[in-house]
Design an enzyme around this catalytic site. Sequence first.
Site, PDB file in Angstrom:
ATOM      1  N   GLY A 119     -43.016 -17.629 -15.389  1.00  0.00           N
ATOM      2  CA  GLY A 119     -41.824 -17.992 -16.170  1.00  0.00           C
ATOM      3  C   GLY A 119     -42.143 -18.596 -17.525  1.00  0.00           C
ATOM      4  N   LYS A 122     -36.260  -3.584 -15.071  1.00  0.00           N
ATOM      5  CA  LYS A 122     -34.931  -3.636 -15.683  1.00  0.00           C
ATOM      6  C   LYS A 122     -34.906  -4.196 -17.091  1.00  0.00           C
ATOM      7  CE  LYS A 122     -32.363  -4.149 -11.404  1.00  0.00           C
ATOM      8  NZ  LYS A 122     -31.553  -5.070 -10.614  1.00  0.00           N
ATOM      9  N   ARG A 154     -55.284 -21.136  -8.601  1.00  0.00           N
ATOM     10  CA  ARG A 154     -54.722 -22.253  -9.384  1.00  0.00           C
ATOM     11  C   ARG A 154     -55.563 -23.518  -9.243  1.00  0.00           C
ATOM     12  NH1 ARG A 154     -48.148 -21.248  -8.898  1.00  0.00           N
ATOM     13  NH2 ARG A 154     -48.066 -20.209 -10.923  1.00  0.00           N
TER      14      ARG A 154
END
Length: 396
Positions: A377, A197, A36
Amino acid sequence: MAWKTLDDMDLNGKVALVRVDINVPIEEGQVTDDTRIQKIVPTVKDIIAAGGKPVLLAHFGRPKGQVVPALSLEMLVPALSNALGLPVKFASNCIGGPAKTAVSELKTGEVLLLENTRFHAGEEKNDRELSASMAALGEVYVNDAFSAAHRAHASTVGIAEILPSCAGRLMAAELKALEAALGAPERPVTAVVGGAKVSTKLELLGNLVTKVDNLIIGGGMANTFLVAQGIDVGKSLAEHDMAETAREILAKAKDSGCVIVLPSDVVVAREFKAGAASDVVAADACPSDAMILDAGPKSVEQVSAIFEASKTLIWNGPLGAFEIEPFDVATNAAAARAAALTVEGKLISVAGGGDTVAALNKAGAAKDFTYISTAGGAFLEWMEGKELPGVAALSA
Ligand code: ADP
Ligand code: MG
């Protein structure tokens, strides 16, 4: 959506407040992965080359509005200075006296890092007063933290509403890649969605079926789709209570003309451990005491053929339990095919997601993809079709 870049701004002699994501992993005071930090280097260097003075704003960890000394950004000064090859100064607060003094003493060719923005409760509340105090330190705002753009915080949104704003190099590269993959893509577009999932990727699946031509479903979530079609998946990871939702997604795909591809054959095993004995069976023939842990060779062939017929690929989620051999085979093979087609100039390939990036790195394919998003995210929310507040605030 249109946004300005560094090239559109007058930076000469100006203080540029640069929101970066340098939330790097640290062990015993040492940065264990400086990816990063490396990624912000072009932006900082270009600001200096244009005669500007970069002042970095960043968060670190979750101090929740309190001053937590263990989460001070000061510990990143050596790693930053090392990556940039420039002197990096530090101010013990991102607003007020310490920040003002440090900015006024900053010389051309130096970089200033301000203390953790999340030491102020107003950061996560996008508090106006905090935004104004930060904005008062500079003349231009540069957002280079795409990975924080899904959050409407003072340092990502509030400040952009006050100062002339633009995207940094990393943000611009990310936006360009994402636009090429889903905004106005070359068709056919294929998406691979895998992972554990269905429940964690519902909005993602719902958005993709309306946008892509082919949706390849893999990993544990494919088991849920098999269950939805009345197939017995034995002891496999599957969310039986999501079967109805999976049927709804299949119906929505049909309405949108999106072809859903489920594995036709699978790799099954009785134990989830490295080197466990495994068999290839048809997708509807999982023994009742076994688990599906990977896609089978026929499925991989089918996936490869779809990749070959596609112009654009967007990938989130591994096709199998890739962390454990031999259940990484399908993910590795599909990744290698996508990488090869990209190198041949036949495919635009974009991938993101924590485990996905790990899987593509493990497969040795990441370096050949058109773009690998490390934004987590923010990447997922963008794939879900949501407007990211930090990006919206930059739009001209
Ligand atoms: P990402 O982090 O890229 O969004 P996910 O977290 O959704 O990806 O999914 C990754 C996880 O899915 C991995 O830990 C992998 O082991 C698991 N997984 C994939 N296929 C299976 C399977 N058939 N059974 C159990 N777990 C699986
Ligand atoms: Mg994950």
